[in-house]
Motif scaffolding. Structure first.
Motif, mmCIF file in Angstrom:
data_model
loop_
_atom_site.group_PDB
_atom_site.id
_atom_site.type_symbol
_atom_site.label_atom_id
_atom_site.label_comp_id
_atom_site.label_asym_id
_atom_site.label_seq_id
_atom_site.Cartn_x
_atom_site.Cartn_y
_atom_site.Cartn_z
ATOM 1 N N LEU A 120 27.143 77.598 28.770
ATOM 2 C CA LEU A 120 28.434 77.120 29.268
ATOM 3 C C LEU A 120 28.864 75.847 28.546
ATOM 4 N N LEU A 121 27.929 74.915 28.383
ATOM 5 C CA LEU A 121 28.245 73.664 27.708
ATOM 6 C C LEU A 121 28.583 73.892 26.235
ATOM 7 N N ILE A 122 27.875 74.815 25.595
ATOM 8 C CA ILE A 122 28.196 75.143 24.205
ATOM 9 C C ILE A 122 29.590 75.741 24.122
ATOM 10 N N LEU A 123 29.919 76.620 25.072
ATOM 11 C CA LEU A 123 31.249 77.228 25.088
ATOM 12 C C LEU A 123 32.332 76.162 25.226
ATOM 13 N N ILE A 124 32.114 75.214 26.123
ATOM 14 C CA ILE A 124 33.079 74.117 26.285
ATOM 15 C C ILE A 124 33.200 73.332 24.980
ATOM 16 N N SER A 125 32.080 73.104 24.331
ATOM 17 C CA SER A 125 32.089 72.376 23.066
ATOM 18 C C SER A 125 32.859 73.141 22.000
ATOM 19 N N LEU A 126 32.723 74.455 21.983
ATOM 20 C CA LEU A 126 33.457 75.274 21.022
ATOM 21 C C LEU A 126 34.961 75.205 21.273
ATOM 22 N N VAL A 127 35.353 75.197 22.530
ATOM 23 C CA VAL A 127 36.774 75.080 22.863
ATOM 24 C C VAL A 127 37.304 73.715 22.436
ATOM 25 N N ARG A 128 36.466 72.685 22.625
ATOM 26 C CA ARG A 128 36.895 71.332 22.289
ATOM 27 C C ARG A 128 37.089 71.134 20.780
ATOM 28 N N PHE B 215 30.755 64.417 24.231
ATOM 29 C CA PHE B 215 30.375 65.086 22.984
ATOM 30 C C PHE B 215 28.879 65.385 22.922
ATOM 31 N N ILE B 216 28.049 64.437 23.313
ATOM 32 C CA ILE B 216 26.607 64.562 23.132
ATOM 33 C C ILE B 216 25.943 65.436 24.191
ATOM 34 N N ILE B 217 26.594 65.637 25.328
ATOM 35 C CA ILE B 217 25.957 66.298 26.478
ATOM 36 C C ILE B 217 25.441 67.698 26.155
ATOM 37 N N PRO B 218 26.263 68.613 25.602
ATOM 38 C CA PRO B 218 25.737 69.958 25.321
ATOM 39 C C PRO B 218 24.524 69.938 24.405
ATOM 40 N N PHE B 219 24.535 69.050 23.426
ATOM 41 C CA PHE B 219 23.452 69.014 22.449
ATOM 42 C C PHE B 219 22.200 68.337 23.006
ATOM 43 N N SER B 220 22.348 67.472 23.992
ATOM 44 C CA SER B 220 21.185 66.897 24.670
ATOM 45 C C SER B 220 20.425 67.981 25.425
ATOM 46 N N PHE B 221 21.161 68.800 26.181
ATOM 47 C CA PHE B 221 20.526 69.913 26.895
ATOM 48 C C PHE B 221 19.906 70.901 25.910
ATOM 49 N N TYR B 222 20.657 71.258 24.897
ATOM 50 C CA TYR B 222 20.218 72.261 23.917
ATOM 51 C C TYR B 222 18.964 71.790 23.178
ATOM 52 N N LEU B 223 18.965 70.540 22.731
ATOM 53 C CA LEU B 223 17.815 69.995 22.003
ATOM 54 C C LEU B 223 16.595 69.879 22.896
ATOM 55 N N ALA B 224 16.775 69.399 24.127
ATOM 56 C CA ALA B 224 15.644 69.223 25.038
ATOM 57 C C ALA B 224 14.971 70.558 25.348
ATOM 58 N N TRP B 225 15.778 71.560 25.662
ATOM 59 C CA TRP B 225 15.175 72.850 26.016
ATOM 60 C C TRP B 225 14.563 73.532 24.799
ATOM 61 N N THR B 226 15.158 73.356 23.631
ATOM 62 C CA THR B 226 14.575 73.913 22.417
ATOM 63 C C THR B 226 13.256 73.223 22.093
ATOM 64 N N LEU C 173 14.595 56.456 25.905
ATOM 65 C CA LEU C 173 14.750 55.022 25.672
ATOM 66 C C LEU C 173 15.398 54.747 24.315
ATOM 67 N N TYR C 174 14.974 55.478 23.306
ATOM 68 C CA TYR C 174 15.468 55.239 21.947
ATOM 69 C C TYR C 174 16.941 55.618 21.809
ATOM 70 N N ASN C 175 17.337 56.718 22.463
ATOM 71 C CA ASN C 175 18.699 57.218 22.317
ATOM 72 C C ASN C 175 19.573 56.952 23.544
ATOM 73 N N ASP C 176 19.002 56.271 24.551
ATOM 74 C CA ASP C 176 19.721 56.034 25.799
ATOM 75 C C ASP C 176 20.274 57.355 26.356
ATOM 76 N N ASP C 177 19.376 58.329 26.463
ATOM 77 C CA ASP C 177 19.732 59.692 26.852
ATOM 78 C C ASP C 177 18.978 60.053 28.130
ATOM 79 N N LEU C 178 19.703 60.246 29.219
ATOM 80 C CA LEU C 178 19.081 60.588 30.500
ATOM 81 C C LEU C 178 18.825 62.078 30.632
ATOM 82 N N ILE C 179 19.569 62.888 29.898
ATOM 83 C CA ILE C 179 19.466 64.340 30.026
ATOM 84 C C ILE C 179 18.133 64.858 29.499
ATOM 85 N N TYR C 180 17.688 64.343 28.373
ATOM 86 C CA TYR C 180 16.474 64.850 27.725
ATOM 87 C C TYR C 180 15.258 64.826 28.657
ATOM 88 N N PRO C 181 14.913 63.698 29.304
ATOM 89 C CA PRO C 181 13.758 63.715 30.204
ATOM 90 C C PRO C 181 13.992 64.570 31.456
#
Length: 238
Positions: free
Chosen positions: A48-56, A121-132, A177-185
């Motif tokens: 869903l997040l990737i789809l939103i990113s594609l629309v954007r 912008f970063i949200i879809p890729f945070s989820f995608y990278l973490a799960w990958t 901590l390095y990327n100030d990203d809450l989604i990854y953990p």
């Protein structure tokens, strides 16, 4: 425009590979570290997040459109590699999912170097990278089991499972901590919960998961508290 269409085509390929040809999204139960099947439902959120990113790509402001153009090749490549990983054999799948992880890592780094991007912008890729990241670790164990690898550097699957669970938790904290990203953990915590609730795993894995999950949970709460406190302090100074 061509790369935008390529990204859409790559996304359609990923969806077809995942839903039509992949079969069970829950993965293999042969590895101790493989999460329960329901955990893989996070893919629906990622799609869903990737789809939103594609629309954007078509609706974003000028600064985000320029960034989409910069990452387009990596974006489409990551989806093609992810889709192919579920179509090929067990051993080959590790190569493709690892390739997707590397591609997403470079893509993520390019995004973080653009502080003027929109907050979404970063949200879809945070989820995608973490799960990958999790999928790559799990696939490594599945491939080892499928090829009859019992010992690596003198350690069996149980020993490596405990080590990788700890390393994964530490990686999630460091990355956050390095990327100030809450989604990854948070995604790692979700994946670890899926492993925790799965039956037929050694008690040592359960104990390790309990400790690491508590650590991740405390870290996430501290990160949220710090973010909320920071926003209140900034609001008070205005």
């Amino acid at each position: 425009m061509i790369m935008k269409l390529v990204n859409i085509a790559a996304f359609i390929y990923l969806l077809i590979a995942s839903f039509v040809f992949a079969g069970d999204m829950g993965g293999s139960d042969e590895a101790f570290i493989a999460p329960s099947g329901f955990t893989f439902s996070i893919w629906f959120l990622i799609y869903l997040l990737i789809l939103i990113s594609l629309v954007r790509q078509f609706t974003a402001d000028e600064r985000d459109r320029a960034l989409y153009k910069k990452i387009s090749f990596l974006f489409s490549s990551s989806m093609l590699l992810s889709g192919t990983s579920v179509l090929v054999g067990t051993t080959a799948s590790l190569l493709f999912i690892a390739g997707s992880l590397i591609t997403l890592s470079v893509l993520y780094a390019l995004i973080t170097k653009n502080p003027d991007r929109s907050s979404f912008f970063i949200i879809p890729f945070s989820f995608y990278l973490a799960w990958t990241s999790i999928a790559t670790i799990v696939d490594a164990f599945i491939v080892a089991n499928a090829n009859g690898v019992d010992l690596i550097f003198g350690l069996n699957e149980l020993g490596w499972t405990i080590i990788m669970l700890i390393i994964g938790g530490g990686l999630a904290v460091y990355f956050s901590l390095y990327n100030d990203d809450l989604i990854y953990p948070f995604v790692f915590l979700w994946g670890y919960f899926g492993i925790f609730v799965k039956d037929d795993k050694p008690v040592q894995v359960t104990y390790t998961l309990s400790i690491v999950m508590i650590g991740l949970g405390v870290f996430i709460m501290w990160k949220v508290y710090r973010e909320v406190r920071g926003r209140r302090m900034r609001a008070e100074t205005v």
